[in-house]
Motif scaffolding. Sequence first.
Motif, PDB file in Angstrom:
ATOM      1  N   VAL A 162      40.244  27.582 -35.779  1.00  0.00           N
ATOM      2  CA  VAL A 162      40.624  28.985 -36.187  1.00  0.00           C
ATOM      3  C   VAL A 162      39.707  29.496 -37.036  1.00  0.00           C
ATOM      4  O   VAL A 162      39.236  29.246 -38.095  1.00  0.00           O
ATOM      5  CB  VAL A 162      42.076  29.210 -36.920  1.00  0.00           C
ATOM      6  CG1 VAL A 162      42.625  30.304 -37.011  1.00  0.00           C
ATOM      7  CG2 VAL A 162      43.374  28.357 -35.695  1.00  0.00           C
ATOM      8  N   LEU A 163      39.285  30.882 -36.885  1.00  0.00           N
ATOM      9  CA  LEU A 163      38.337  31.716 -37.608  1.00  0.00           C
ATOM     10  C   LEU A 163      39.222  32.335 -38.519  1.00  0.00           C
ATOM     11  O   LEU A 163      39.178  32.289 -39.832  1.00  0.00           O
ATOM     12  CB  LEU A 163      37.651  32.569 -36.687  1.00  0.00           C
ATOM     13  CG  LEU A 163      36.703  33.763 -37.714  1.00  0.00           C
ATOM     14  CD1 LEU A 163      35.847  32.963 -38.387  1.00  0.00           C
ATOM     15  CD2 LEU A 163      36.018  34.543 -36.615  1.00  0.00           C
ATOM     16  N   VAL A 164      40.058  33.354 -37.990  1.00  0.00           N
ATOM     17  CA  VAL A 164      40.964  34.027 -38.961  1.00  0.00           C
ATOM     18  C   VAL A 164      42.065  34.732 -38.207  1.00  0.00           C
ATOM     19  O   VAL A 164      41.798  35.037 -37.025  1.00  0.00           O
ATOM     20  CB  VAL A 164      40.198  35.415 -39.753  1.00  0.00           C
ATOM     21  CG1 VAL A 164      39.445  36.102 -38.414  1.00  0.00           C
ATOM     22  CG2 VAL A 164      40.730  36.060 -40.558  1.00  0.00           C
ATOM     23  N   LEU A 165      43.481  34.745 -38.596  1.00  0.00           N
ATOM     24  CA  LEU A 165      44.304  35.084 -38.050  1.00  0.00           C
ATOM     25  C   LEU A 165      45.034  36.277 -38.786  1.00  0.00           C
ATOM     26  O   LEU A 165      46.450  36.366 -38.643  1.00  0.00           O
ATOM     27  CB  LEU A 165      45.203  34.134 -37.708  1.00  0.00           C
ATOM     28  CG  LEU A 165      44.759  32.993 -36.653  1.00  0.00           C
ATOM     29  CD1 LEU A 165      45.836  32.000 -36.449  1.00  0.00           C
ATOM     30  CD2 LEU A 165      44.508  33.634 -35.344  1.00  0.00           C
ATOM     31  N   ALA A 166      44.463  36.512 -39.929  1.00  0.00           N
ATOM     32  CA  ALA A 166      45.066  37.549 -40.963  1.00  0.00           C
ATOM     33  C   ALA A 166      44.406  38.907 -40.887  1.00  0.00           C
ATOM     34  O   ALA A 166      43.153  39.005 -40.579  1.00  0.00           O
ATOM     35  CB  ALA A 166      45.402  36.893 -42.169  1.00  0.00           C
ATOM     36  N   ALA A 167      45.109  40.224 -41.145  1.00  0.00           N
ATOM     37  CA  ALA A 167      44.496  40.942 -41.540  1.00  0.00           C
ATOM     38  C   ALA A 167      43.250  41.193 -42.505  1.00  0.00           C
ATOM     39  O   ALA A 167      43.751  40.594 -43.282  1.00  0.00           O
ATOM     40  CB  ALA A 167      45.639  42.413 -41.752  1.00  0.00           C
ATOM     41  N   ALA A 168      42.458  42.052 -42.139  1.00  0.00           N
ATOM     42  CA  ALA A 168      41.173  42.025 -43.142  1.00  0.00           C
ATOM     43  C   ALA A 168      40.987  43.275 -43.500  1.00  0.00           C
ATOM     44  O   ALA A 168      40.657  44.114 -42.808  1.00  0.00           O
ATOM     45  CB  ALA A 168      40.082  41.137 -42.423  1.00  0.00           C
ATOM     46  N   SER A 174      36.107  45.931 -46.370  1.00  0.00           N
ATOM     47  CA  SER A 174      35.358  45.371 -47.237  1.00  0.00           C
ATOM     48  C   SER A 174      34.945  43.816 -47.061  1.00  0.00           C
ATOM     49  O   SER A 174      33.960  43.241 -47.561  1.00  0.00           O
ATOM     50  CB  SER A 174      35.695  45.594 -48.732  1.00  0.00           C
ATOM     51  OG  SER A 174      36.880  44.904 -48.908  1.00  0.00           O
ATOM     52  N   ASP A 175      35.846  43.137 -46.165  1.00  0.00           N
ATOM     53  CA  ASP A 175      35.783  41.869 -45.642  1.00  0.00           C
ATOM     54  C   ASP A 175      34.469  41.472 -44.811  1.00  0.00           C
ATOM     55  O   ASP A 175      33.954  42.523 -44.209  1.00  0.00           O
ATOM     56  CB  ASP A 175      36.723  41.136 -45.228  1.00  0.00           C
ATOM     57  CG  ASP A 175      37.971  40.721 -46.242  1.00  0.00           C
ATOM     58  OD1 ASP A 175      37.397  40.968 -47.257  1.00  0.00           O
ATOM     59  OD2 ASP A 175      39.058  40.255 -45.846  1.00  0.00           O
ATOM     60  N   PRO A 176      33.876  40.364 -44.666  1.00  0.00           N
ATOM     61  CA  PRO A 176      32.744  40.158 -43.628  1.00  0.00           C
ATOM     62  C   PRO A 176      33.004  40.518 -42.356  1.00  0.00           C
ATOM     63  O   PRO A 176      34.089  40.905 -41.957  1.00  0.00           O
ATOM     64  CB  PRO A 176      32.743  38.592 -43.503  1.00  0.00           C
ATOM     65  CG  PRO A 176      33.254  37.984 -44.992  1.00  0.00           C
ATOM     66  CD  PRO A 176      34.334  38.950 -45.155  1.00  0.00           C
ATOM     67  N   PRO A 177      32.107  41.166 -41.473  1.00  0.00           N
ATOM     68  CA  PRO A 177      32.347  41.812 -40.343  1.00  0.00           C
ATOM     69  C   PRO A 177      33.072  40.941 -39.348  1.00  0.00           C
ATOM     70  O   PRO A 177      33.870  41.307 -38.646  1.00  0.00           O
ATOM     71  CB  PRO A 177      31.020  41.988 -39.781  1.00  0.00           C
ATOM     72  CG  PRO A 177      29.988  41.464 -40.597  1.00  0.00           C
ATOM     73  CD  PRO A 177      30.635  41.122 -41.742  1.00  0.00           C
ATOM     74  N   GLU A 178      33.028  39.566 -39.168  1.00  0.00           N
ATOM     75  CA  GLU A 178      33.668  38.726 -38.458  1.00  0.00           C
ATOM     76  C   GLU A 178      35.169  38.760 -38.541  1.00  0.00           C
ATOM     77  O   GLU A 178      35.869  38.842 -37.689  1.00  0.00           O
ATOM     78  CB  GLU A 178      33.167  37.133 -38.520  1.00  0.00           C
ATOM     79  CG  GLU A 178      31.721  36.904 -38.002  1.00  0.00           C
ATOM     80  CD  GLU A 178      30.738  37.065 -39.251  1.00  0.00           C
ATOM     81  OE1 GLU A 178      29.565  36.773 -39.077  1.00  0.00           O
ATOM     82  OE2 GLU A 178      31.137  37.772 -40.108  1.00  0.00           O
ATOM     83  N   GLN A 179      35.549  38.779 -40.082  1.00  0.00           N
ATOM     84  CA  GLN A 179      36.974  39.044 -40.450  1.00  0.00           C
ATOM     85  C   GLN A 179      37.619  40.370 -39.919  1.00  0.00           C
ATOM     86  O   GLN A 179      38.701  40.255 -39.493  1.00  0.00           O
ATOM     87  CB  GLN A 179      37.189  38.623 -41.679  1.00  0.00           C
ATOM     88  CG  GLN A 179      36.921  37.322 -42.219  1.00  0.00           C
ATOM     89  CD  GLN A 179      37.015  36.961 -43.729  1.00  0.00           C
ATOM     90  OE1 GLN A 179      36.651  37.393 -44.475  1.00  0.00           O
ATOM     91  NE2 GLN A 179      38.287  36.315 -43.913  1.00  0.00           N
ATOM     92  N   ALA A 180      36.841  41.132 -39.990  1.00  0.00           N
ATOM     93  CA  ALA A 180      37.263  42.684 -39.796  1.00  0.00           C
ATOM     94  C   ALA A 180      37.481  42.731 -38.201  1.00  0.00           C
ATOM     95  O   ALA A 180      38.267  43.439 -37.725  1.00  0.00           O
ATOM     96  CB  ALA A 180      36.378  43.722 -40.551  1.00  0.00           C
ATOM     97  N   ALA A 181      36.710  42.177 -37.499  1.00  0.00           N
ATOM     98  CA  ALA A 181      36.663  42.296 -36.443  1.00  0.00           C
ATOM     99  C   ALA A 181      37.795  41.545 -35.724  1.00  0.00           C
ATOM    100  O   ALA A 181      38.589  41.977 -34.653  1.00  0.00           O
ATOM    101  CB  ALA A 181      35.376  41.572 -35.566  1.00  0.00           C
ATOM    102  N   ALA A 182      37.969  40.348 -36.280  1.00  0.00           N
ATOM    103  CA  ALA A 182      39.291  39.635 -35.848  1.00  0.00           C
ATOM    104  C   ALA A 182      40.450  40.075 -36.100  1.00  0.00           C
ATOM    105  O   ALA A 182      41.633  40.082 -35.469  1.00  0.00           O
ATOM    106  CB  ALA A 182      38.960  38.091 -36.679  1.00  0.00           C
ATOM    107  N   ALA A 183      40.537  40.688 -37.263  1.00  0.00           N
ATOM    108  CA  ALA A 183      41.628  41.542 -37.678  1.00  0.00           C
ATOM    109  C   ALA A 183      42.155  42.652 -36.841  1.00  0.00           C
ATOM    110  O   ALA A 183      43.257  42.959 -36.380  1.00  0.00           O
ATOM    111  CB  ALA A 183      41.530  42.195 -39.041  1.00  0.00           C
ATOM    112  N   ALA A 184      40.910  43.176 -36.116  1.00  0.00           N
ATOM    113  CA  ALA A 184      41.479  44.255 -34.931  1.00  0.00           C
ATOM    114  C   ALA A 184      42.125  43.576 -33.823  1.00  0.00           C
ATOM    115  O   ALA A 184      43.054  44.196 -33.316  1.00  0.00           O
ATOM    116  CB  ALA A 184      40.066  44.949 -34.673  1.00  0.00           C
ATOM    117  N   LEU A 185      41.575  42.438 -33.396  1.00  0.00           N
ATOM    118  CA  LEU A 185      42.479  41.768 -32.446  1.00  0.00           C
ATOM    119  C   LEU A 185      43.734  41.415 -32.898  1.00  0.00           C
ATOM    120  O   LEU A 185      44.611  41.666 -31.863  1.00  0.00           O
ATOM    121  CB  LEU A 185      41.542  40.438 -31.976  1.00  0.00           C
ATOM    122  CG  LEU A 185      40.335  40.436 -31.419  1.00  0.00           C
ATOM    123  CD1 LEU A 185      39.682  39.235 -31.111  1.00  0.00           C
ATOM    124  CD2 LEU A 185      40.662  40.984 -29.917  1.00  0.00           C
TER     125      LEU A 185
END
Length: 309
Positions: A8-14, A17-28
């Motif tokens: 799991v990379l990330v499953l929570a809202a970001a 200001s967080d790394p772009p991978e986290q911000a992108a995952a948060a959009a999903l």
Amino acid sequence: MLSLAAAVLVLAAAPASDPPEQAAAAALEALHAAAARSDGPAWADRLASGLVWVGNETSERWGHEAFLGFAAPVFARGEGWVYSARARHVTMAPDPCACVAWFDEVLDSETYGTARGEGLLVREGDDWRVLRYALSYPIPNDLADGMTTEIKAFEAATPVVDAPGEAADTPEEEAAAIVLDALHREAAEADGAGYFDLFTPDAVYIGTDVSERWSIAEFRAYAEPYFNRGQGWTYTPRSRSLTLAPLDCRCVVWFDEALDSASYGTSRGTGVLVRGDDGRWRIALYALTFPIPNALARDMTARIRAAAG
């Protein structure tokens, strides 16, 4: 087949200001959450204006307005749909803008059980939105022979017409299409050296069973013994769509393709090609699935869930 658990990379809202991978995952994550609560405006806000959404059946390929039109009455009835991410991987495109990423995710559905999605995300200002999404319901290896035989019989009696796609209309897309054609040719000829030379060193190959997410080294270890015995596999493209990602480098192409196989009937491939510093296009992500016709989907996914216990 080799079985690997996906991380799991990330499953929570970001926050932005967080790394772009986290911000992108948060959009999903926001997209799936909005669909689950039938919040049409919030859901639509996670979709890029140039969206193409590929459904489970090969006839399903919706543009932005068509997909909004499909979803609107569902949300109006308060039904929505619930897909919760079990695992997700996001990879940033090789461009300093940090404005395009591709992803793959494993989802749990209240209606259909396990699902899988792959696609492209684009950053518009501070917001990430979905530009391409392909949804499928993976068939376990121990059910694949029986279910694909059923699907072939169904399609022979009731042909499924593939949705029209996007032809290669840029030099980059044409070059990517040549690589995909070479991939299928090398596999059919059991040319392992030529086949694996078409992938990036850090490529990922996703098989038809939900457990199958391989690094290219792991996939090579699985496949080379077959190639060494002269045993390849033949998947013949019958339709293909290619999308040059909106990057200054013009170095990333997304694709989805419908394939014919004598063994399994209809298959689908989705993924990403990247042009390296040496000017060569190589495959960074390839995901293979067996699309289930809509008329069979509820029965087959129920059987998959029952088999999983």
